[in-house]
Design an enzyme around this catalytic site. Structure first.
Site, PDB file in Angstrom:
ATOM      1  N   SER A  32       0.723  -1.287  -0.039  1.00  0.00           N
ATOM      2  CA  SER A  32      -0.011   0.056   0.007  1.00  0.00           C
ATOM      3  C   SER A  32       0.890   1.451  -0.070  1.00  0.00           C
ATOM      4  CB  SER A  32      -0.974   0.080   1.227  1.00  0.00           C
ATOM      5  OG  SER A  32      -1.807  -0.988   1.182  1.00  0.00           O
ATOM      6  N   HIS A  42       3.577   5.726   2.921  1.00  0.00           N
ATOM      7  CA  HIS A  42       2.594   4.316   3.103  1.00  0.00           C
ATOM      8  C   HIS A  42       1.283   4.738   3.336  1.00  0.00           C
ATOM      9  CE1 HIS A  42       1.415   0.548   4.438  1.00  0.00           C
ATOM     10  NE2 HIS A  42       2.561  -0.209   3.938  1.00  0.00           N
ATOM     11  N   HIS A  43       0.226   3.937   2.844  1.00  0.00           N
ATOM     12  CA  HIS A  43      -0.920   4.586   2.823  1.00  0.00           C
ATOM     13  C   HIS A  43      -1.658   4.487   4.331  1.00  0.00           C
ATOM     14  CE1 HIS A  43      -4.980   5.067   1.415  1.00  0.00           C
ATOM     15  NE2 HIS A  43      -4.914   4.574   0.409  1.00  0.00           N
ATOM     16  N   SER A  44      -0.708   3.828   5.244  1.00  0.00           N
ATOM     17  CA  SER A  44      -1.417   3.953   6.745  1.00  0.00           C
ATOM     18  C   SER A  44      -1.079   5.263   7.193  1.00  0.00           C
ATOM     19  CB  SER A  44      -0.390   2.738   7.312  1.00  0.00           C
ATOM     20  OG  SER A  44       0.857   2.984   7.424  1.00  0.00           O
TER      21      SER A  44
END
Length: 472
Positions: A45, A157-159
Site C-alpha cells: 500500500s 505508506h497508505h497507513s
C-alpha cells in the site's frame, strides 16, 4: 470540482494547532494496510505524488523546507512500532535515529532527460518496499530534464494517510510565493522515543482500561438507537449485505492475473473541458472521468478481440466530515458492474451517474472500517489471502481527489502538475485524478501481470478520454 481551501499565506496558519496525523495509534483499518503486505507482497500500500516543477529548486532551500515541515508535522519523524504477536495496534513513535538524508535524496537524469524517463525512475523507487524500521516515506528530486524542468517524488505508506489527507497536507505546507516566506511560524521537533513493542502494548492496555467506561456508554447508546429505529437497522443490514457482495459480473478474462510488476502512465485534461463534456450528457466531472476510463477499457478489449459488456470496478468514497482530524484514513469503497460495452459516451455517462449516486447513498459505505476490527483478530496470512481474493475481482479502481486551485511553490519552483499514483493492491488498474490549478492530473498505476499490453492500454485510455471530450 472545487479544490481545498488554501490559506492566504503561510504566515496565516497556526501550525502549532494543525494536528495533522495526530493519532498515536493506527486504526484497525490502517493496521491492516500495514500488516497485510508482510504476508502478501501484492497487497503493498504505497502511494506517491509526482510533482512536475517549472524549474529546478535550490537544493539547500529544499532541504531547509523539509526540516521545517518535519517540525510542523511530526508524523514524518515517526516509525511504526508493532506490539508482539500483533496483540495490539501499531503505534507511531518518534524515530530515535531519524536522518533526513536517508529520506530525502536527489538524482540527475542521463541525457536526454525526458519526463517519461523521470516517471519510470519514480516507478522503480515506488516499487521498492519501505524499510519498516524507519518512518515510511521517501522523497526524491529528479534533475536534468531536457526542458529545464524538474520532478519531485513523494512516496508514503497508505497507513499514514489517504488521498484527501494528503491533499490537506500539501495544501498547508506548500507556499503561494516563489520567494522565501519571512518570519514563518514553525514547530519544535519532538524528543526521540525508544518505544518497544511491549511498551506499545502496555500503552494500549492502559488506555483501554482508562476509556472502558466511555466505550461501554457509547455501545449502550448505539444499541438504544438501533432499538428505537428497527427500520433503520434493517436498512443498514441490507446495505451491508449489498456492499459485501461482489459486483454481479465476472472479471475480464484478459485481466485475470495479478503480480508485483507496475507501470505508471499519465493523462491530463483541463477541468473546464471535462466538466463541459460531463454537463452535455447530464453528468458530473467524476461521471465523465469514469466514462473516459471505461471507454479506454472498451477499446483495449476490442483491440485484443475480447469484447466485454460489463466489468467490476471499485470507487473509493471519502467519508471525512468537518469533525474528523486531518491526516489518517477515512474512506470506503463502492463496487459495481460498470457499463464498458456502451459505445455512446453520453449514454455511458448517464448510466455511470445512476450507479455512482446509488453507491454514495449506501448507509454501509464504511464497510472497510466496520469489518477491520473483526479481521484484525484473525491470522494475518489468512486475512491477506481473503483480501487478495476479494480485490482480484476488481479490474479497475478509480479515485477522484479535489486538489489545489491556485499556483503553489516548492523551494522557489512552481508546481505545474501534480500526478497521483495510488496502489493497486489486487486490482488490475488504479486510476487517480487530482485537480491542480485548473488541470485534471490523472495518474494510472497498472499491474503488468493483469494488463499485458500496457502501451496499448495507455493509448486506449487516451482515446477514451478524447471520445468523452468530443461531447462538448
Amino acid at each position: 470540482m472545487s479544490g481545498l481551501q488554501l490559506p492566504p499565506s503561510a504566515v496565516d496558519v497556526d501550525y502549532g494547532t494543525l494536528g495533522w496525523g495526530s493519532s498515536r495509534t493506527m486504526s484497525d483499518f490502517e493496521a491492516g494496510m500495514w500488516r497485510l503486505e508482510t504476508a502478501e507482497p501484492r497487497l503493498r500500500s504505497t502511494i506517491a505524488a509526482v510533482d512536475v516543477l517549472d524549474t529546478t529548486p535550490d537544493w539547500e532551500r529544499l532541504v531547509a523546507a523539509h526540516e521545517w515541515a518535519l517540525n510542523v508535522v511530526p508524523r514524518f519523524r515517526m516509525r511504526v512500532v508493532d506490539p508482539p504477536l500483533q496483540l495490539g495496534k501499531p503505534v507511531w513513535s518518534v524515530d530515535p535515529e531519524f536522518e533526513l538524508d536517508y529520506h530525502l535524496r536527489r538524482v540527475r537524469l542521463a541525457a536526454p532527460g525526458t519526463f517519461e524517463a523521470a516517471l519510470e525512475l519514480c516507478r522503480t523507487v515506488v516499487d521498492r518496499p519501505f524499510d519498516r524500521a524507519r518512518p515510511p516515506w521517501e522523497a526524491l528530486l529528479i534533475e536534468g530534464l531536457d526542458d529545464g524542468r524538474a520532478v519531485y517524488l513523494l512516496k508514503t505508506h497508505h497507513s499514514i494517510t489517504d488521498g484527501m489527507g494528503g491533499m490537506q497536507l500539501v495544501t498547508l505546507l506548500h507556499s503561494r510565493r516563489r520567494e522565501p516566506t519571512p518570519h514563518k511560524p514553525t514547530g519544535v521537533a519532538p524528543p526521540p522515543e525508544h518505544l518497544t513493542g511491549l511498551g506499545a502494548l502496555q500503552e494500549q492496555l492502559t488506555d483501554r482500561v482508562r476509556t472502558l467506561p466511555a466505550t461501554v456508554t457509547a455501545s449502550v447508546r448505539a444499541g438504544l438507537q438501533l432499538a428505537r429505529n428497527p427500520a433503520g437497522a434493517i436498512e443498514f443490514t441490507q446495505s451491508l449485505l449489498r456492499m459485501a457482495t461482489p459486483p454481479a459480473c465476472p472479471p475480464s478474462p484478459l485481466l485475470r492475473t495479478r503480480g508485483l510488476g507496475r507501470r505508471f502512465g499519465t493523462l491530463e485534461v483541463t477541468v473546464d473541458a471535462l466538466r463541459a463534456a460531463a454537463k452535455s450528457a447530464g453528468g458530473s466531472l467524476n461521471d465523465a472521468y469514469l466514462a473516459a476510463l471505461l471507454g479506454g477499457y472498451r477499446r483495449y478489449h476490442s483491440e485484443l478481440d475480447t469484447p466485454v459488456e460489463k466489468l467490476p470496478i471499485g470507487m473509493p468514497i471519502s467519508l471525512r466530515s468537518s469533525a474528523d482530524s486531518m491526516g489518517g484514513n477515512r474512506f470506503g469503497v463502492a463496487r459495481f458492474a460498470a457499463p464498458v460495452g456502451v459505445a455512446d459516451p453520453a449514454e455511458r455517462i448517464r448510466r455511470i451517474r445512476e450507479l455512482v449516486l446509488d453507491a454514495r447513498a449506501e448507509p454501509a459505505a464504511d464497510i472497510l472500517s466496520l469489518a477491520a476490527p473483526a479481521l484484525s483478530r484473525l491470522p494475518v496470512a489468512a486475512v491477506a489471502r481473503w483480501y487478495l481474493a476479494q480485490t482480484s475481482l476488481i479490474d479497475l479502481q478509480a479515485s477522484n481527489v479535489a486538489g489545489i486551485p491556485v499556483p503553489v511553490y516548492m523551494a522557489g519552483a512552481r508546481i505545474d502538475r501534480m500526478f497521483p499514483f495510488a496502489p493497486a493492491p489486487g486490482c488490475g488498474v488504479m486510476s487517480t485524478l487530482v485537480s491542480h490549478t485548473g488541470v485534471c492530473c490523472i495518474g494510472i498505476t497498472i499491474d503488468t501481470a493483469a494488463v499485458t499490453e500496457p502501451d496499448l492500454f495507455l493509448r486506449c485510455l487516451s482515446e477514451g478520454l478524447d471520445e468523452v471530450l468530443g461531447l462538448k
